[in-house]
Design a protein around this motif. Structure first.
Motif, PDB file in Angstrom:
ATOM      1  N   TRP A 109      80.936  62.679  38.656  1.00  0.00           N
ATOM      2  CA  TRP A 109      81.095  61.982  37.383  1.00  0.00           C
ATOM      3  C   TRP A 109      81.219  62.973  36.231  1.00  0.00           C
ATOM      4  CZ3 TRP A 109      81.952  56.853  36.988  1.00  0.00           C
ATOM      5  CH2 TRP A 109      81.661  56.072  38.104  1.00  0.00           C
ATOM      6  N   GLN A 110      81.979  62.550  35.203  1.00  0.00           N
ATOM      7  CA  GLN A 110      82.233  63.362  34.029  1.00  0.00           C
ATOM      8  C   GLN A 110      82.062  62.491  32.784  1.00  0.00           C
ATOM      9  OE1 GLN A 110      83.151  66.628  34.102  1.00  0.00           O
ATOM     10  NE2 GLN A 110      83.518  66.961  31.905  1.00  0.00           N
ATOM     11  N   ILE A 111      81.323  63.014  31.797  1.00  0.00           N
ATOM     12  CA  ILE A 111      81.230  62.327  30.503  1.00  0.00           C
ATOM     13  C   ILE A 111      82.468  62.683  29.698  1.00  0.00           C
ATOM     14  CG2 ILE A 111      79.902  62.123  28.369  1.00  0.00           C
ATOM     15  CD1 ILE A 111      77.407  62.872  29.986  1.00  0.00           C
ATOM     16  N   VAL A 112      83.173  61.675  29.177  1.00  0.00           N
ATOM     17  CA  VAL A 112      84.412  61.925  28.432  1.00  0.00           C
ATOM     18  C   VAL A 112      84.289  61.496  26.967  1.00  0.00           C
ATOM     19  CG1 VAL A 112      85.878  61.800  30.455  1.00  0.00           C
ATOM     20  CG2 VAL A 112      85.368  59.710  29.188  1.00  0.00           C
ATOM     21  N   ALA A 113      83.253  60.762  26.595  1.00  0.00           N
ATOM     22  CA  ALA A 113      83.029  60.374  25.194  1.00  0.00           C
ATOM     23  C   ALA A 113      81.537  60.102  25.005  1.00  0.00           C
ATOM     24  CB  ALA A 113      83.843  59.130  24.832  1.00  0.00           C
ATOM     25  N   PRO A 114      80.984  60.520  23.887  1.00  0.00           N
ATOM     26  CA  PRO A 114      81.646  61.050  22.679  1.00  0.00           C
ATOM     27  C   PRO A 114      82.054  62.513  22.792  1.00  0.00           C
ATOM     28  CG  PRO A 114      79.282  61.001  22.364  1.00  0.00           C
ATOM     29  CD  PRO A 114      79.539  60.374  23.705  1.00  0.00           C
ATOM     30  N   VAL A 115      81.578  63.217  23.816  1.00  0.00           N
ATOM     31  CA  VAL A 115      81.982  64.602  24.059  1.00  0.00           C
ATOM     32  C   VAL A 115      82.326  64.719  25.538  1.00  0.00           C
ATOM     33  CG1 VAL A 115      80.618  65.613  22.196  1.00  0.00           C
ATOM     34  CG2 VAL A 115      79.558  65.227  24.426  1.00  0.00           C
ATOM     35  N   SER A 116      83.030  65.787  25.861  1.00  0.00           N
ATOM     36  CA  SER A 116      83.384  66.036  27.256  1.00  0.00           C
ATOM     37  C   SER A 116      82.344  66.955  27.873  1.00  0.00           C
ATOM     38  CB  SER A 116      84.783  66.662  27.350  1.00  0.00           C
ATOM     39  OG  SER A 116      85.121  66.889  28.701  1.00  0.00           O
ATOM     40  N   LEU A 117      81.616  66.436  28.850  1.00  0.00           N
ATOM     41  CA  LEU A 117      80.535  67.186  29.502  1.00  0.00           C
ATOM     42  C   LEU A 117      80.520  66.853  30.980  1.00  0.00           C
ATOM     43  CD1 LEU A 117      77.632  66.450  26.971  1.00  0.00           C
ATOM     44  CD2 LEU A 117      78.827  68.645  27.216  1.00  0.00           C
ATOM     45  N   ALA A 118      80.064  67.808  31.765  1.00  0.00           N
ATOM     46  CA  ALA A 118      79.803  67.514  33.170  1.00  0.00           C
ATOM     47  C   ALA A 118      78.601  66.567  33.237  1.00  0.00           C
ATOM     48  CB  ALA A 118      79.521  68.788  33.954  1.00  0.00           C
ATOM     49  N   ALA A 119      78.689  65.534  34.042  1.00  0.00           N
ATOM     50  CA  ALA A 119      77.619  64.544  34.129  1.00  0.00           C
ATOM     51  C   ALA A 119      76.696  64.855  35.295  1.00  0.00           C
ATOM     52  CB  ALA A 119      78.200  63.146  34.280  1.00  0.00           C
ATOM     53  N   GLU A 120      75.453  64.399  35.201  1.00  0.00           N
ATOM     54  CA  GLU A 120      74.501  64.481  36.302  1.00  0.00           C
ATOM     55  C   GLU A 120      74.799  63.296  37.224  1.00  0.00           C
ATOM     56  OE1 GLU A 120      71.108  66.302  38.197  1.00  0.00           O
ATOM     57  OE2 GLU A 120      72.540  66.956  36.680  1.00  0.00           O
ATOM     58  N   THR A 121      75.451  63.595  38.336  1.00  0.00           N
ATOM     59  CA  THR A 121      75.928  62.522  39.211  1.00  0.00           C
ATOM     60  C   THR A 121      74.806  61.601  39.657  1.00  0.00           C
ATOM     61  OG1 THR A 121      77.836  63.797  39.979  1.00  0.00           O
ATOM     62  CG2 THR A 121      77.056  62.034  41.409  1.00  0.00           C
ATOM     63  N   ASP A 122      73.652  62.162  39.987  1.00  0.00           N
ATOM     64  CA  ASP A 122      72.539  61.319  40.437  1.00  0.00           C
ATOM     65  C   ASP A 122      72.101  60.355  39.339  1.00  0.00           C
ATOM     66  OD1 ASP A 122      72.569  62.520  42.880  1.00  0.00           O
ATOM     67  OD2 ASP A 122      70.892  63.884  42.481  1.00  0.00           O
ATOM     68  N   ALA A 123      72.121  60.809  38.068  1.00  0.00           N
ATOM     69  CA  ALA A 123      71.715  59.942  36.962  1.00  0.00           C
ATOM     70  C   ALA A 123      72.691  58.787  36.791  1.00  0.00           C
ATOM     71  CB  ALA A 123      71.610  60.756  35.676  1.00  0.00           C
ATOM     72  N   ILE A 124      73.988  59.078  36.892  1.00  0.00           N
ATOM     73  CA  ILE A 124      75.006  58.025  36.773  1.00  0.00           C
ATOM     74  C   ILE A 124      74.878  57.036  37.932  1.00  0.00           C
ATOM     75  CG2 ILE A 124      77.471  57.522  36.737  1.00  0.00           C
ATOM     76  CD1 ILE A 124      76.588  58.832  34.198  1.00  0.00           C
ATOM     77  N   GLU A 125      74.742  57.564  39.141  1.00  0.00           N
ATOM     78  CA  GLU A 125      74.634  56.685  40.314  1.00  0.00           C
ATOM     79  C   GLU A 125      73.389  55.810  40.230  1.00  0.00           C
ATOM     80  OE1 GLU A 125      76.771  56.195  42.563  1.00  0.00           O
ATOM     81  OE2 GLU A 125      78.175  57.867  42.397  1.00  0.00           O
ATOM     82  N   GLN A 126      72.287  56.378  39.752  1.00  0.00           N
ATOM     83  CA  GLN A 126      71.064  55.595  39.610  1.00  0.00           C
ATOM     84  C   GLN A 126      71.256  54.479  38.582  1.00  0.00           C
ATOM     85  OE1 GLN A 126      67.631  57.912  38.561  1.00  0.00           O
ATOM     86  NE2 GLN A 126      66.246  56.172  38.609  1.00  0.00           N
ATOM     87  N   LEU A 127      71.942  54.775  37.485  1.00  0.00           N
ATOM     88  CA  LEU A 127      72.218  53.759  36.476  1.00  0.00           C
ATOM     89  C   LEU A 127      73.060  52.628  37.075  1.00  0.00           C
ATOM     90  CD1 LEU A 127      72.221  52.791  33.492  1.00  0.00           C
ATOM     91  CD2 LEU A 127      74.328  54.135  33.207  1.00  0.00           C
TER      92      LEU A 127
END
Length: 524
Positions: free
Chosen positions: A348-366
């Protein structure tokens, strides 16, 4: 000489092979003949197209048309193919009993065996071939019955189980199933009852939707169970044939319940009506199939299953929340925005409000937490003082052919643990619990990758370490990989930096709240 011997041996081998082949073929033929010889009657059930059974006052005629059997006498009705095939199969498998010599030539030659006036006649017709079986009286010991085929002068003594195969009435051979088809082939279901009209149909993806009395997604599991119950409904009793007046059965009143199913196969549209309970058996109700004048008795539970409220058939899941099917999510609330998407590598990648590498486990848990959200109820007419929708979610599926899911969310004043959700394309407001879709934070640092630095140790060519006024430098020899100067702490330091992960992250606003600020760097 050698060639001649080889040729002779080859001929002998070929001859022996031919003998074996002929022997096996003859053995198969003999086995088939013996199998046929042990049977009392010779016919192929798969080729039978007409069947007559006469026993006393009972006369039954069945005829096959294509793959379907029909009763012709004593009533025109659908026949049960399984019952007829079971009867023909049992007749074919009856073992041949003792063969009795033809009786003396006399007018009453068959009278002692009850074959001058048989108790039953069976005619099995295969095309132009008719096999007529006459059944006489029981043998003196009662364990057998005398049987004669009309084209043969002799007669046989067969097991008395033959009598058990004779149907006691035409109802035994009638088809008790009412609706044909399989659940997967049903494309539409209409239900008419005292409470109104419900219309459901499949969408382009094969899911169920409700179109009347309102438009909404339908619960596919509930619909599948209801359709299976309908298709499994069968006649317990045959009440009346050629019925003209339906009012005594409650089939023409407003209390009648009607189910109409449409299939994508050749079964077309089928309508089954349910009427009043039977006076002597309230567990059964009258029923009638469109296009037939027969009144059946069927289980009451099928009629009761159709007395559903439209809300009982609505899908209680929020669409688009399957974690494995989500490609991207964009959440907007006021000026705050959070958008993350799945990369081609599955990360996973954060694309807004900034472009950042995402913590995949945090996204999957959400995303997994969202699967716990269920619709508890619906608002058909929202109250005038309902709070506004403050958050919008746009969920893009991984399937490029699927439409995005748009949800507008707001607080539910009566329950802080619930949220009001307007699902794009649906007319009602859903009240869902828990309120996870409304409450999850939009601060990107919650989902940013905790991996601050990750450099493979073998890729590092030099180090420069500053601590206060002290500076240490070390370099790696590209030829042999040795460090100069060679210090034992270098490998440990490199291991700590590959990767270097943060335990937590603070935003600039949070960091500014610390009065003392941060200490000067100890090590750089």
């Amino acid at each position: 000489m050698g060639f001649r011997l080889t040729g002779i041996l080859a001929l002998v081998a070929a001859f022996l092979g031919l003998l074996i082949l002929l022997w096996d073929g003859d053995e198969d033929t003999t086995r088939a003949r013996l199998e046929q010889a042990r049977r009392a009657f010779r016919f192929d059930p798969a080729r039978v197209d007409r069947l007559f059974i006469e026993a006393g006052d009972l006369a039954i005629e069945c005829r096959r048309e294509g793959r379907q059997w029909h009763l012709v006498r004593p009533i025109a009705a659908r026949a049960d193919p399984v019952a007829i095939e079971r009867l023909l199969g049992a007749l074919q498998e009856l073992p041949r009993g003792d063969i009795l010599l033809p009786p003396r030539r006399a007018d009453d030659a068959y009278a002692p065996y009850g074959l001058d006036a048989p108790r039953a006649r069976i005619s099995i017709i295969e095309g132009s071939t008719t096999n007529r079986i006459l059944i006489g009286r029981r043998t003196p010991l009662g364990d057998g019955v005398y049987v004669r085929q009309s084209e043969h002068a002799g007669l046989a003594r067969l097991d008395s189980s033959l009598l058990d195969l004779l149907p006691a009435s035409a109802d035994v051979l009638r088809d008790r199933s009412l609706l044909s088809g399989v659940p997967a082939a049903i494309e539409r279901l209409d239900i008419r009852g005292p409470a109104g009209y419900i219309q459901l149909a499949r969408d382009d993806q094969g899911g169920w939707r409700m179109f009347l009395p309102f438009t909404a997604r339908a619960d596919s599991a509930a619909l599948a169970a209801l359709i299976e119950k309908l298709l499994a409904c069968s006649a317990v009793q045959f009440i009346q044939d050629a019925a003209r007046d339906l009012s005594p059965y409650g089939l023409d009143s407003r209390s009648a319940v009607i189910a109409v199913i449409n299939t994508d196969s050749g079964d077309g549209s089928q309508m089954l009506s349910f009427g009043d309970p039977l006076p002597g058996d309230p567990a059964l109700v009258y029923a009638r199939l469109q296009g037939e004048n027969t009144i059946y008795a069927v289980p009451l539970e099928v009629r009761q299953a159709l007395l559903v409220r439209p809300d009982d058939l609505r899908d209680r899941h929020i669409p688009g929340l399957d974690p494995d099917s989500i490609q991207s999510v964009r959440a907007e609330e006021g000026e705050a925005v959070l958008e993350f998407q799945r990369g081609s590598n599955g990360l996973w990648q954060i694309v807004a409000p900034v472009s950042l590498a995402a913590e995949t486990d945090a996204i999957e848990q959400l995303l997994r937490s969202w699967t716990d959200v269920r619709i508890a109820s619906f608002e058909t007419d929202p109250p005038p003082d309902a709070p506004p929708f403050t958050r919008t979610l746009r969920i893009l599926p991984r399937d490029s052919m699927a439409a995005p899911v748009v949800l507008r969310l707001g607080a539910q004043p009566a329950d802080s643990a619930a949220a009001r959700i307007a699902i794009e394309g649906e007319s009602s407001i859903a009240i869902a619990t828990p309120a996870l879709l409304l409450d999850f934070p939009l601060e990107p640092l919650h989902y940013r990758s905790r991996e601050i630095l990750s450099i493979p140790a073998d890729d590092i060519a030099g180090l420069r370490i500053v601590s206060g006024a002290q500076t240490v430098q070390a370099g790696r020899d590209p030829a042999n990989g040795q460090w100069t100067p060679d210090a034992p702490w270098i490998d440990g330091l490199l291991a700590a930096l590959s990767p270097l992960r943060a335990e937590s992250l603070l935003s600039a606003e949070d960091a500014a709240r610390f009065d003392a600020g941060f200490d000067a760097p100890f090590l750089t």
